[in-house]
Structure formats: structure tokens, C-alpha cells
Write an enzyme that holds these catalytic residues in place. Structure first.
Site, PDB file in Angstrom:
ATOM      1  N   ASP A 241      54.032  44.736  17.447  1.00 24.70           N
ATOM      2  CA  ASP A 241      53.186  45.956  16.798  1.00 24.70           C
ATOM      3  C   ASP A 241      52.327  46.397  18.097  1.00 24.70           C
ATOM      4  O   ASP A 241      52.118  45.887  18.924  1.00 24.70           O
ATOM      5  CB  ASP A 241      52.697  45.514  15.761  1.00 24.70           C
ATOM      6  CG  ASP A 241      53.696  45.570  14.402  1.00 24.70           C
ATOM      7  OD1 ASP A 241      54.797  45.596  14.738  1.00 24.70           O
ATOM      8  OD2 ASP A 241      53.178  45.614  13.316  1.00 24.70           O
ATOM      9  N   HIS A 385      51.880  40.966  18.139  1.00 30.00           N
ATOM     10  CA  HIS A 385      51.351  42.291  18.640  1.00 30.00           C
ATOM     11  C   HIS A 385      51.389  42.114  20.162  1.00 30.00           C
ATOM     12  O   HIS A 385      51.410  41.135  20.739  1.00 30.00           O
ATOM     13  CB  HIS A 385      49.854  42.097  18.177  1.00 30.00           C
ATOM     14  CG  HIS A 385      49.715  42.778  16.826  1.00 30.00           C
ATOM     15  ND1 HIS A 385      49.838  41.672  15.878  1.00 30.00           N
ATOM     16  CD2 HIS A 385      49.673  43.785  16.003  1.00 30.00           C
ATOM     17  CE1 HIS A 385      49.681  42.324  14.549  1.00 30.00           C
ATOM     18  NE2 HIS A 385      49.374  43.477  14.720  1.00 30.00           N
TER      19      HIS A 385
END
Length: 412
Positions: A241, A385
Site C-alpha cells: 500500500d 507498505h
């Protein structure tokens, strides 16, 4: 081109003093074949498998110091079991791993498309004998002369009357193996493969909510549901992400090095800042989904704001890749009924997760790796992430997942 390969073990057979693994190989299509292996490997596999129940078995493509593994599946439970294998097995397994199309199977000398049935004079007892006494007999043992005539006489009457072959179950014979009794007419004898068409081998891991997509650079699965948060057992997805970022290229290169899948959920403002990174993701066959335009909390936003976040971010990605964006992940996982309706109306599928590494919080590679190793990862969509800690942890994460015999897939 990397393709998803599944190697399902259907049985272990002895025929004419050789041993064969009956397998179902899934590649660009499925093939039901017989793999000739050495007796030691066959015996080792025999000790850790049981084909008399509803268990399904999948062979690993990975080996280490003459050890490999088999994953036993039953309902939602999966158990990974090690077995000893020979150099010959490892060499053959490597050849199977390198296949790019089912048609190439015919070039492998250890693969047979068919395996003729044992005659009524031959019952496969060697493997069971080996399990009991640990030895490897040089010649095939036969049924006791007291049992065989009576058994064959009864079966001969049955087969002559019905005109069909019959398979005696393992529980009927002292060997624990199945015995084929042929019809009187040899020219009408069926191959083992043809007989088993009546009960086509079960396909592993392919569940209703996904479809395997082949002939891509990375292993893909296509999600069917409007909202997904998990995968079938035996698969795992690594999702990244908040990119693209300065770390995107490194993440892509690590995934490429291991030949595994990955899915990137990008923020529109970052897409405009790092367009070359977006292009790099797409060029290497990984999926790009939208993570909104500004990482806004959509559940707390108006309908027009939500639609703007979705549309603008998708258009930014599509302008670079030339491909339609079909995946969406709401920032913070926050969404409401309005979000769902908007996403669906734009033909996109929502991807959540069921394994949060909290890498955004710890920013510590060791803690990220430890999290993966202490959670149930099979069937998971893992949330990561684009950070330096994730880059540092990623090789160890992938190595661990592969050691668990998991397929690391890209989502579509």
C-alpha cells in the site's frame, strides 16, 4: 513467463518392478500422468500419505538436503509433512518445475501418460512390505497361493458375468494395495488412466471465489467476489500500500528474483510523483490497484468526494499503464454502503486483508518477519507498505512462505 504450477499426488503404484507416482499437474492445462521414481522415495512418500480417505496431497517443488515436503489438505486444514527424497527425484522435480507447457511433458523420460493395469497374477505388495519391515525387496511379491486362487476364482465369475473389470479396495488385500482383475478379453483391457476417467481427480485449491489466470509473468488469480479478504488454503498474496515510492523498484526486483506475485495499491498523488515506478510495476506483470487519490477516509466522506477519489486515482494509473484499473483498497479499510455501490458501479473489486503486519507502525524488519512467522499465513492476503523496513524484510518473508509450500500470487 511464470505460470502457476500445482502438483497433486493421487497415488503411489508399483508396476513391473518400478514405482510410479500418479500425479495431476496443473500448468497451462491439466495433465493426469505417472511419474517413475526410485523405490526409496516411493517408500518415504508411502509412509506419510494415506489415500484411503478424503485427504488431498500436494507435492512441494522445493527441496533441501534431500528433503522435500508434501502438504495434506482436508477440509480447511493443511499439514505440511517432510519426506526423504533421492537425487534422482530432485532432478526430475526440477525438470517439472521448469516446464512452461503441458505439451512438454512428453519430452520427460520419467513421465508416462498411461500405466497398464496389473494382471490377476500381480498384486502390488512391495510398498506395504517395505513399510512393515523397512526392507526393499528385489522382486515383486505375490499374494499367498492359498488366497490368490480363491480370490481370483470369485472375481473371474463376477467379471465374466458383468463384462467389466473390478478394483478390489486396499482393505480387502493383506498388501494394503489395490488389485486390478481384468476382463477375459485382453484386447478390451482398459488402462488405469482410462478407468479413472469415471472419477476425475479432484482439482486442488481452485475455489469458487477465484479463477486461475495463466500465461502471465507472475502467478495470477482473478477475484470473482465484489469484496475479498482471503484466499483458499495453500495460496497467499503480498500486497503493498501507499506507493508508488522510492522503494517500489526494489520491491518489484525482489518479487522478480523469487518469481512470485505481488499487488500494489497506489495513491493517486504518489502516482503523479512517481510515474516511472508505476510503469515499472506494470511492465513486470504485477497488478496495480487504486488506494484512493489522497488516502482519504472514504467512510467519513460525501458520495461525490468518494467517487472523485476513486475515479481520479484510477485515471492517473490508467494514463500511465494503458490498462483498466479493476482493484480498489479503501484507505484504513474504512468504507460504507455508499463506497461499495460506487466501487461496484465502476466495475471494480474491493480487496481487503486478513493479515496485517503493522509494518507501518513498527518500521522494523525483524518484527515484520517475526509477525509473518507467528501467524497463520495460508490463505492470507498480507498487508504491507512501501517502506525501507518492508524492503529489508521481504526476502526473508518470501523465503519463509515458499518453505511453507505456499503459492505467492498476484491478484486481479
Amino acid at each position: 513467463m511464470y505460470q502457476l504450477k500445482l502438483l497433486q499426488l493421487l497415488g503411489i503404484h508399483e508396476y513391473e518392478n518400478s514405482f510410479y507416482l500418479e500425479i495431476n499437474l496443473q500448468l497451462d492445462e491439466e495433465a493426469h500422468v505417472f511419474w517413475e521414481v526410485d523405490s526409496e522415495t516411493a517408500l518415504s512418500l508411502k509412509r506419510v500419505s494415506d489415500f484411503s480417505n478424503e485427504h488431498l496431497y500436494r507435492l512441494s517443488f522445493h527441496t533441501n538436503n534431500n528433503k522435500s515436503s508434501i502438504t495434506k489438505h482436508y477440509l480447511d486444514q493443511s499439514t505440511r509433512i517432510e519426506f526423504t527424497c533421492s537425487d534422482q527425484y530432485i532432478e526430475a522435480l526440477t525438470a517439472l518445475k521448469q516446464l512452461e507447457a503441458i505439451t512438454e511433458l512428453d519430452k520427460l523420460p520419467f513421465i508416462s501418460r498411461k500405466l497398464a493395469k496389473n494382471t490377476s497374477q500381480e498384486a502390488s505388495q512391495m510398498l506395504e512390505s517395505e513399510v512393515k519391515d523397512g526392507s526393499v525387496p528385489k522382486t515383486k511379491r505375490k499374494l499367498s497361493w492359498l488366497i490368490t486362487p480363491l480370490l481370483i476364482t470369485v472375481l473371474a465369475i463376477f467379471t465374466a458375468y458383468t463384462g467389466h473389470s473390478i478394483l478390489i479396495s486396499a482393505s480387502t488385500l493383506p498388501s494394503g494395495e489395490a488389485l486390478w482383475v481384468d476382463r477375459p478379453s485382453a484386447d478390451k483391457a482398459l488402462s488405469l488412466e482410462e478407468e479413472q476417467v469415471k472419477e476425475k481427480p479432484k482439482t486442488m485449491l481452485l475455489k469458487e471465489n477465484i479463477t486461475i489466470v495463466e500465461n502471465h509473468k507472475t502467478p495470477y488469480v482473478e477475484l470473482i467476489e465484489d469484496i475479498s479478504s482471503k484466499l483458499p488454503k495453500g495460496m497467499v498474496a503480498l500486497t503493498f500500500d501507499d506507493g508508488p515510492s522510492q522503494f517500489t523498484g526494489e520491491i518489484v526486483d525482489i518479487l522478480k528474483e523469487f518469481g512470485v506475485g505481488g499487488t500494489f495499491f497506489t495513491i493517486g498523488t504518489n502516482v503523479k510523483q512517481y510515474p516511472e515506478q508505476v510503469k515499472y510495476i506494470a511492465e513486470n506483470g504485477f497488478s496495480i490497484g487504486t488506494h484512493s487519490m489522497t488516502h482519504a477516509n472514504l467512510a467519513a466522506s460525501s458520495k461525490s468526494k468518494q467517487e472523485k477519489e476513486l475515479v481520479q486515482s484510477s485515471e492517473a494509473i490508467e494514463a500511465i499503464t494503458g490498462e483498466q484499473v479493476t482493484l480498489f483498497r479503501p484507505p484504513f479499510g474504512a468504507m460504507n454502503d455508499t463506497t461499495t455501490r460506487i466501487v461496484t458501479s465502476h466495475g471494480k473489486k474491493t480487496v481487503l486483508w486478513n493479515n496485517d503486519t503493522r509494518d507501518w507502525e513498527t518500521r522494523n524488519a525483524g518484527k515484520i518477519i517475526q509477525h509473518i512467522k507467528t501467524t497463520d499465513v495460508t490463505g492470507s492476503i498480507i498487508l504491507l507498505h512501501e517502506t525501507k523496513a518492508t524492503v529489508d524484510a521481504l526476502p526473508a518473508i518470501i523465503t519463509y512462505l515458499l518453505e511453507q509450500d505456499l503459492q505467492i500470487v498476484t491478484l486481479r
